[in-house]
Design a protein around this motif. Structure first.
Motif, PDB file in Angstrom:
ATOM      1  N   GLU A 108       0.842  -1.219   0.000  1.00 32.70           N
ATOM      2  CA  GLU A 108       0.000   0.000   0.000  1.00 32.70           C
ATOM      3  C   GLU A 108       0.861   1.247   0.000  1.00 32.70           C
ATOM      4  N   ALA A 109       1.903   1.256   0.841  1.00 34.49           N
ATOM      5  CA  ALA A 109       2.793   2.411   0.944  1.00 34.49           C
ATOM      6  C   ALA A 109       3.455   2.670  -0.396  1.00 34.49           C
ATOM      7  N   ALA A 110       3.847   1.589  -1.081  1.00 36.40           N
ATOM      8  CA  ALA A 110       4.533   1.735  -2.361  1.00 36.40           C
ATOM      9  C   ALA A 110       3.603   2.364  -3.404  1.00 36.40           C
ATOM     10  N   ARG A 111       2.296   2.061  -3.292  1.00 43.93           N
ATOM     11  CA  ARG A 111       1.343   2.669  -4.220  1.00 43.93           C
ATOM     12  C   ARG A 111       1.193   4.167  -3.971  1.00 43.93           C
ATOM     13  N   GLU A 112       1.353   4.623  -2.701  1.00 40.64           N
ATOM     14  CA  GLU A 112       1.100   6.028  -2.345  1.00 40.64           C
ATOM     15  C   GLU A 112       2.275   6.932  -2.693  1.00 40.64           C
ATOM     16  N   GLY A 113       3.476   6.410  -2.721  1.00 45.46           N
ATOM     17  CA  GLY A 113       4.639   7.245  -3.035  1.00 45.46           C
ATOM     18  C   GLY A 113       5.894   6.404  -3.064  1.00 45.46           C
ATOM     19  N   THR A 114       7.036   7.112  -3.335  1.00 41.86           N
ATOM     20  CA  THR A 114       8.291   6.360  -3.323  1.00 41.86           C
ATOM     21  C   THR A 114       8.947   6.566  -1.967  1.00 41.86           C
ATOM     22  N   PHE A 115       9.565   5.532  -1.432  1.00 41.09           N
ATOM     23  CA  PHE A 115      10.237   5.696  -0.138  1.00 41.09           C
ATOM     24  C   PHE A 115      11.688   5.258  -0.205  1.00 41.09           C
ATOM     25  N   ALA A 116      12.482   5.895   0.665  1.00 43.82           N
ATOM     26  CA  ALA A 116      13.905   5.555   0.723  1.00 43.82           C
ATOM     27  C   ALA A 116      14.095   4.306   1.581  1.00 43.82           C
ATOM     28  N   SER A 117      13.286   4.228   2.679  1.00 46.51           N
ATOM     29  CA  SER A 117      13.383   3.033   3.518  1.00 46.51           C
ATOM     30  C   SER A 117      12.041   2.792   4.177  1.00 46.51           C
ATOM     31  N   ILE A 118      11.800   1.560   4.553  1.00 46.18           N
ATOM     32  CA  ILE A 118      10.564   1.232   5.260  1.00 46.18           C
ATOM     33  C   ILE A 118      10.867   0.130   6.281  1.00 46.18           C
ATOM     34  N   SER A 119      10.281   0.260   7.480  1.00 45.54           N
ATOM     35  CA  SER A 119      10.493  -0.798   8.477  1.00 45.54           C
ATOM     36  C   SER A 119       9.183  -1.109   9.173  1.00 45.54           C
ATOM     37  N   TYR A 120       9.051  -2.358   9.557  1.00 47.80           N
ATOM     38  CA  TYR A 120       7.858  -2.813  10.271  1.00 47.80           C
ATOM     39  C   TYR A 120       8.372  -3.669  11.420  1.00 47.80           C
ATOM     40  N   GLU A 121       8.233  -3.161  12.639  1.00 41.26           N
ATOM     41  CA  GLU A 121       8.817  -3.930  13.751  1.00 41.26           C
ATOM     42  C   GLU A 121       8.056  -3.706  15.045  1.00 41.26           C
ATOM     43  N   PRO A 122       8.295  -4.584  16.026  1.00 42.65           N
ATOM     44  CA  PRO A 122       7.642  -4.395  17.320  1.00 42.65           C
ATOM     45  C   PRO A 122       8.154  -3.125  17.981  1.00 42.65           C
ATOM     46  N   PRO A 123       7.375  -2.532  18.880  1.00 37.48           N
ATOM     47  CA  PRO A 123       7.832  -1.315  19.546  1.00 37.48           C
ATOM     48  C   PRO A 123       9.041  -1.590  20.442  1.00 37.48           C
ATOM     49  N   GLY A 124       9.768  -0.523  20.798  1.00 35.03           N
ATOM     50  CA  GLY A 124      10.926  -0.654  21.685  1.00 35.03           C
ATOM     51  C   GLY A 124      10.483  -1.007  23.100  1.00 35.03           C
ATOM     52  N   LEU A 125      11.457  -1.327  23.926  1.00 37.18           N
ATOM     53  CA  LEU A 125      11.159  -1.768  25.285  1.00 37.18           C
ATOM     54  C   LEU A 125      10.371  -0.714  26.065  1.00 37.18           C
ATOM     55  N   GLU A 126      10.705   0.553  25.793  1.00 32.74           N
ATOM     56  CA  GLU A 126      10.039   1.614  26.535  1.00 32.74           C
ATOM     57  C   GLU A 126       8.529   1.601  26.279  1.00 32.74           C
ATOM     58  N   ASP A 127       8.158   1.427  24.995  1.00 33.95           N
ATOM     59  CA  ASP A 127       6.733   1.380  24.674  1.00 33.95           C
ATOM     60  C   ASP A 127       6.088   0.142  25.284  1.00 33.95           C
ATOM     61  N   VAL A 128       6.804  -0.970  25.201  1.00 33.26           N
ATOM     62  CA  VAL A 128       6.283  -2.217  25.767  1.00 33.26           C
ATOM     63  C   VAL A 128       6.019  -2.020  27.258  1.00 33.26           C
ATOM     64  N   PHE A 129       7.001  -1.413  27.930  1.00 25.25           N
ATOM     65  CA  PHE A 129       6.896  -1.151  29.363  1.00 25.25           C
ATOM     66  C   PHE A 129       5.650  -0.325  29.666  1.00 25.25           C
ATOM     67  N   LEU A 130       5.478   0.755  28.885  1.00 24.69           N
ATOM     68  CA  LEU A 130       4.334   1.642  29.126  1.00 24.69           C
ATOM     69  C   LEU A 130       3.022   0.910  28.874  1.00 24.69           C
ATOM     70  N   GLU A 131       2.996   0.104  27.808  1.00 27.22           N
ATOM     71  CA  GLU A 131       1.776  -0.663  27.504  1.00 27.22           C
ATOM     72  C   GLU A 131       1.419  -1.592  28.667  1.00 27.22           C
ATOM     73  N   ILE A 132       2.452  -2.291  29.169  1.00 28.34           N
ATOM     74  CA  ILE A 132       2.207  -3.282  30.222  1.00 28.34           C
ATOM     75  C   ILE A 132       1.767  -2.607  31.521  1.00 28.34           C
ATOM     76  N   VAL A 133       2.461  -1.540  31.838  1.00 24.64           N
ATOM     77  CA  VAL A 133       2.160  -0.861  33.093  1.00 24.64           C
ATOM     78  C   VAL A 133       0.778  -0.207  33.047  1.00 24.64           C
ATOM     79  N   ALA A 134       0.410   0.296  31.848  1.00 23.33           N
ATOM     80  CA  ALA A 134      -0.883   0.978  31.720  1.00 23.33           C
ATOM     81  C   ALA A 134      -2.039  -0.021  31.762  1.00 23.33           C
ATOM     82  N   SER A 135      -1.805  -1.253  31.298  1.00 27.76           N
ATOM     83  CA  SER A 135      -2.926  -2.198  31.152  1.00 27.76           C
ATOM     84  C   SER A 135      -3.426  -2.683  32.515  1.00 27.76           C
TER      85      SER A 135
END
Ligand SMILES: Nc1ncnc2c1ncn2[C@@H]1O[C@H](COP(=O)(O)OP(=O)(O)OP(=O)(O)O)[C@@H](O)[C@H]1O
Ligand SMILES: [Mg+2]
Lengths: 401, 313
Positions: B286-313
């Protein structure tokens, strides 16, 4: 390494770190200096033959031949100066009396004029001289020559013999007084050191590291042992200095009775030290800041004050009143009163044994109670723990920690 | 779960750890306040566990309980499968959060003293004290008084004090707080060495980047309960979200994927939080259809986000 070794480790650290402080070195140096200088100064003090200087005013009518008699009677005990008062006004001589320039005026007939009160020893000598003069005059009426009268009046040398040389010799009383002072002061000084040391461990947080490795009771025992040894060391250094100085200056010959008295003094003092060091450690565990120390110390200083005051009464007055006898058995006071009563020979052997046993028992109970409280309060920070709560810890079921 | 000996990494994936530290169902109240509420913590032999949680979560209370400094209301603490004994406890190397040293003791003397309390002989303690003073970078300050050292250097001494008897269990409460980068590197190395030597190490920290690099295993707690356990990558993978990051080559399109939240990003870059269930291949197409990109990444969030998610839940 096992328990006792750890107690010694803690004690050794306590000893070393305190002995190393400038304050401790300075106080020890001062005590040693005082112990040595005291007897030396007394020994080297210029000997004045004990002669007391007195000025005796001789009023116009006074018999000048009295001078010789007075000097003879004083036997060198007085260094007498005679001041003829002829021609001086009454106001003038009374002023001289008042200012102390003249101690007494011999007025005719047979009158001694004093300033505000009679000086008994001087009055005795002057009285005897006047009597002697009068006897010479009367003797003439019986054809007795002056020499005959003097022969008749030659005083007999009276020897004093004291049957019980051991009882309350001045020397032992002096040691008892020193002991009272030591029993009052030393537990306070070293108790405070103990308290400061406990509070320091809490306020710096080092206690958390220590308790990871050793039991609170080990820490408490080590601390009390270390500071008690430190106190004993300081006392021994003082006594060694005093002993050496007295021996060197030949100031005393120690009578045998002292040696039966010294153990009581030593056991009392050590018992007092252990008791109060433990008590102060307990007080320290109730607070977490040095500023709060004064709040908890007051109830401990009170028995010390009572002991000190009653102790002075026992040295100066009767040492076997009911109050003194009862207080001798109160453990915090025992160390101060017992040596005095022994010195004054006003105590039964069973009383000595009972009082010392009670002191040892109380110290042991104190250590156990303090260890319980210590266990619960050492990690406590913030406001001070109330006595009620502390008592709750003492009674708490063992093993609930 | 078996009593204190088993740890659940993820459903259906259980491993048995019988060696090392196991704290199970710890509970502790301070008056009305529940500090620990059935907390579990496992630290295997040769394992380095990061103990995370917000302020007041119960980390320090747990560590004190392990040391036997705090009386628990409930729960069990065992070492190598047996209840923790007084001897086990004496062997623990502990660095308390409220650091504590005698200000008027000398560095070498202090380290050796704690070594002796931990059971070393006189000579052994002196040797080890010299060794660890050297190791934490204070070899030339052995004769200085603790109070003459800077806070960071005092902390190095604190570390040496925890390590002097070379314990098989190290409990470090926020050991990195206040250390300079050199000391952080030194401490990281030392911890890794101890673990390599078979020791169990647990440390708490709020510096998640450090924890992420260092710890084999994380235990995240809040409100006195253990929330999750697992390695950093496992926890990140288990996050219900993913981050899609696109660096555009040319104009940035106003496009956003379905169910995505746009996050703050520098110009020319788009960052979206999308559900973990998203189809990554479709998103990239989908992203490729919308424009050209130099780089693209799809990954799990960093530990900090994980921590916040867990603590908030
Ligand atoms: N001695 C104590 N008395 C009363 N409450 C306490 C005591 N010790 C801890 N607490 C409470 O227990 C809870 C857990 O505290 P703890 O110190 O274990 O948290 P923590 O996870 O270490 O927090 P932080 O990250 O801030 O160090 C907190 O709410 C704290 O206020
Ligand atoms: Mg904490």
């Amino acid at each position: 390494m096992n328990g006792p070794n750890l107690v010694f480790e803690v004690a050794y650290r306590e000893l070393r770190t305190h002995a190393r402080t400038t304050a401790f070195k300075a106080i020890t140096a001062f005590l040693v200096a005082a112990a040595i200088v005291g007897p030396v100064v007394v020994a080297l003090w210029p000997d004045e033959d004990g002669a007391r200087q007195v000025s005796i005013g001789l009023a116009d009518g006074a018999d000048r031949s009295l001078e010789e008699t007075i000097v003879a009677l004083a036997q060198g005990g007085l260094d007498v100066e005679f001041v003829p008062l002829s021609g001086r006004s009454q106001a003038d001589t009374e002023a001289a009396l008042a200012s102390g320039d003249i101690d007494v005026i011999v007025d005719a007939p047979d009158t001694l004029v004093w300033d505000s009160q009679v000086d008994a020893p001087l009055a005795a000598i002057l009285g005897a001289a006047l009597q002697q003069r009068a006897l010479l005059v009367r003797g003439e009426a019986y054809d007795l020559s002056e020499n005959d009268v003097r022969q008749l009046l030659t005083p007999v040398d009276i020897a004093d013999r004291i049957v019980d040389m051991t009882e309350s010799s001045d020397f032992i009383l002096a040691i008892a007084a020193l002991g009272l002072f030591a029993g009052f002061l030393i537990p306070q000084v070293f108790g405070q050191l103990t308290l400061v040391s406990v509070v320091e461990e809490k306020s710096t947080g080092v206690v958390e590291v220590l308790l990871g490795h050793i039991h609170p009771r080990t820490l408490l025992l080590g601390k009390v042992l270390g500071l008690t040894l430190l106190a004993i060391g300081q006392i021994l250094v003082f006594l060694a200095g005093l002993g050496a100085a007295m021996f060197a200056t030949d100031s005393i010959d120690v009578s045998g009775s002292v040696w039966s008295f010294v153990p009581v003094l030593a056991v009392s003092l050590i018992g007092g030290l252990v008791f109060f060091n433990t008590l102060f450690a307990l007080l320290g565990s109730l607070i977490s800041r040095q500023e709060d120390a004064s709040q908890v110390i007051l109830p401990v200083v009170a028995p010390l004050m009572v002991g000190f005051i009653v102790g002075q009464l026992a040295i100066g007055g009767r040492a076997d009143t009911t109050i003194i006898r009862v207080l001798t058995f109160v453990p915090p006071i025992t160390p101060m009163l017992l040596p005095i009563r022994v010195a004054r020979d006003a105590v039964a052997p069973w009383e000595v044994a009972a009082a010392l046993s009670l002191l040892v028992l109380a110290s042991w109970a104190m250590i156990r109670a303090a260890a319980r409280v210590y266990e619960f309060t050492l990690l406590h920070s913030g406001s001070r723990v109330s006595w009620k709560k502390a008592w709750g810890f003492v009674r708490a079921r063992p093993g609930s920690e | 779960m078996q009593r204190g000996c088993t740890v659940s990494i993820s459903p259906g994936d259980e491993i048995l750890i019988s060696d090392g530290l196991s704290a199970h169902g710890l509970s502790k109240r301070f008056g009305d306040l529940v500090a620990l509420d059935g907390l579990d913590l496992t630290v295997g032999r040769g394992q380095l566990v990061g103990f995370l949680g917000p302020n007041g979560a119960g980390k320090t209370t747990t560590m004190r309980a392990i040391l036997g400094l705090t009386a628990l209301d409930g729960g069990t603490i065992s070492w190598d499968g047996a209840p923790m004994s007084v001897e086990n406890r004496r062997d623990i190397g502990y660095m308390p959060q409220d650091r504590g040293l005698y200000p008027r003791m000398r560095v070498g003397e202090h380290i050796a003293y704690i070594g002796r309390l931990a059971g070393l002989s006189r000579e052994g303690a002196a040797d080890k004290a010299r060794h660890w003073a050297e190791r934490v970078g204070l070899g030339d300050r052995e004769n200085d008084l603790i109070q003459e050292l800077s806070t960071g250097n005092q902390q190095r001494v604190q570390l040496a004090v925890a390590l002097v008897h070379e314990p098989t269990l190290l409990v470090l409460d926020e050991p990195f707080a206040g250390l300079d980068p050199v000391a952080v590197a030194m401490l990281s190395t030392v911890m890794a060495e101890r673990v390599a030597g078979g020791a169990s190490v647990v440390f708490s920290s709020h510096q998640l980047d450090l924890v992420q690099d260092l710890a084999d295993e994380l235990t995240i707690v809040s409100d006195g309960k253990t929330r999750v356990t697992g390695s950093t990558s496992e926890l990140r993978r288990r996050s219900p979200t993913r981050l899609l990051r696109i660096e555009w080559d040319g104009p940035e399109p106003s496009w956003a994927p379905e169910n995505a939240t746009r996050l703050d990003a520098p110009p020319g870059v788009s960052v979206f939080r999308v559900p973990a269930s998203s189809d990554s291949a479709r998103l990239i197409a989908e992203a490729a259809r919308e424009g050209t990109f130099a780089s693209i990444s799809y990954e799990p969030p960093g530990l900090e986000d994980v921590f916040l998610e867990i603590v908030a839940s």
